[in-house]
Enzyme design. Sequence first.
Site, PDB file in Angstrom:
ATOM      1  CE  LYS A 172      -4.150   1.852   0.344  1.00  0.00           C
ATOM      2  NZ  LYS A 172      -5.195   1.731  -0.686  1.00  0.00           N
ATOM      3  CG  ASP A 209      -8.744 -16.199   6.086  1.00  0.00           C
ATOM      4  OD1 ASP A 209      -7.739 -16.905   6.276  1.00  0.00           O
ATOM      5  OD2 ASP A 209      -9.637 -16.040   6.948  1.00  0.00           O
TER       6      ASP A 209
END
Length: 357
Positions: free
Chosen positions: A190, A250
């Site tokens: 990021k 996930d």
Amino acid sequence: MNLNIAVLSGDGIGPEIIEQALRVTKVVCEKFGHVLITRTALVGAVAIEQVGNPYPDETHNLCMNSDAVLFGAIGHPRFDNDPTAKVRPEQGLLAMRKKLGLYANIRPVIIFESLLDKSPLKLERIEGVDFVAIRELTGGIYFGQPQGRSEDGNTAYDSSVYTRMEVERILELAFRFAMKRRKKLTVVDKANVLATSRLWRQIAKEMEPMFPEVEVDYMFVDNAAMQIIQWPKRFDVMVTENMFGDILTDEASVISGSMGLLPSASIGIHTSVFEPIHGSYPQAAGKNIANPCATILSAAMMFEYAFSLMEEGALIRKAVEASIVAGAVTEDLTDDKSKAMTTSEVGDWIVEYLSKY
Ligand code: IPM
Ligand code: MG
């Protein structure tokens, strides 16, 4: 070969899935003439209950003195809903990772042909997906200091911290992985917002010339979260910091159809740990319904990574694949629950396949 394995079952479904992975490990050892020595130790909520520490010294010593660690799961709802708890089971997992120096968590994202229809994603998007997520595991916001609360309790803070050394070693590992695969590396960060991400990107760019064959691409984590669902085939090796890796893997498990299928290897300085990417699934604890495949596949990774026993690992993977093709699966992979097998029945099926093979 002698295989000295520390077995840390942990909480929730941990003991049930580990039991099946151990049976599989045992039968493979017998088949290939290896000597399997297993020793168990406490970790997580059970360790807090019994000795007041989620990663006791004895457990750490056992891990240090073993060739590999097979790990179940950690976590208990009693702690999730108690923000004031002083010790938490998860601290045990984090302490283990830190003390064993396990800075790299390797999470392969693969799909099983026979399960293509189990994924909520469209067939053409997931057919042939094959990538590895490499998650940094001992740094970033999981460990950065300071972390805590102001005196009045109304302000809380976590710190994301990365040193050059930490970033270099994980990126180097990722570049090497890419070299052995399709030579494509995606660095997820990021960098448009975070200082740590800008350091990651700077170091990755510095390293690019050392691996001229690897095509590197830089992607913001929010975009990566979308691309994993939109076009997962674009990825070969993905490398990212601790928390982004936790979240993205996930998410990636959805591609394969169940969280109960994805294994992982945590490697670094001391003994490597092999564990499923899923958690302790407390709702299913003791019910013999959890999918043991992620743990069995973690045992396959253990043969390969900890002992360089590639044939053994491949055979386990083949057995798991065969069980899925045969429909010998737990309820997470069946539409009709009455057709589901229990955890131990899936174990039985795989063990039987292996002993006949
Ligand atoms: C994982 C888990 C752990 C993590 C939890 C249980 C602390 O989610 O291994 O992905 O966040 O690393
Ligand atoms: Mg996680």
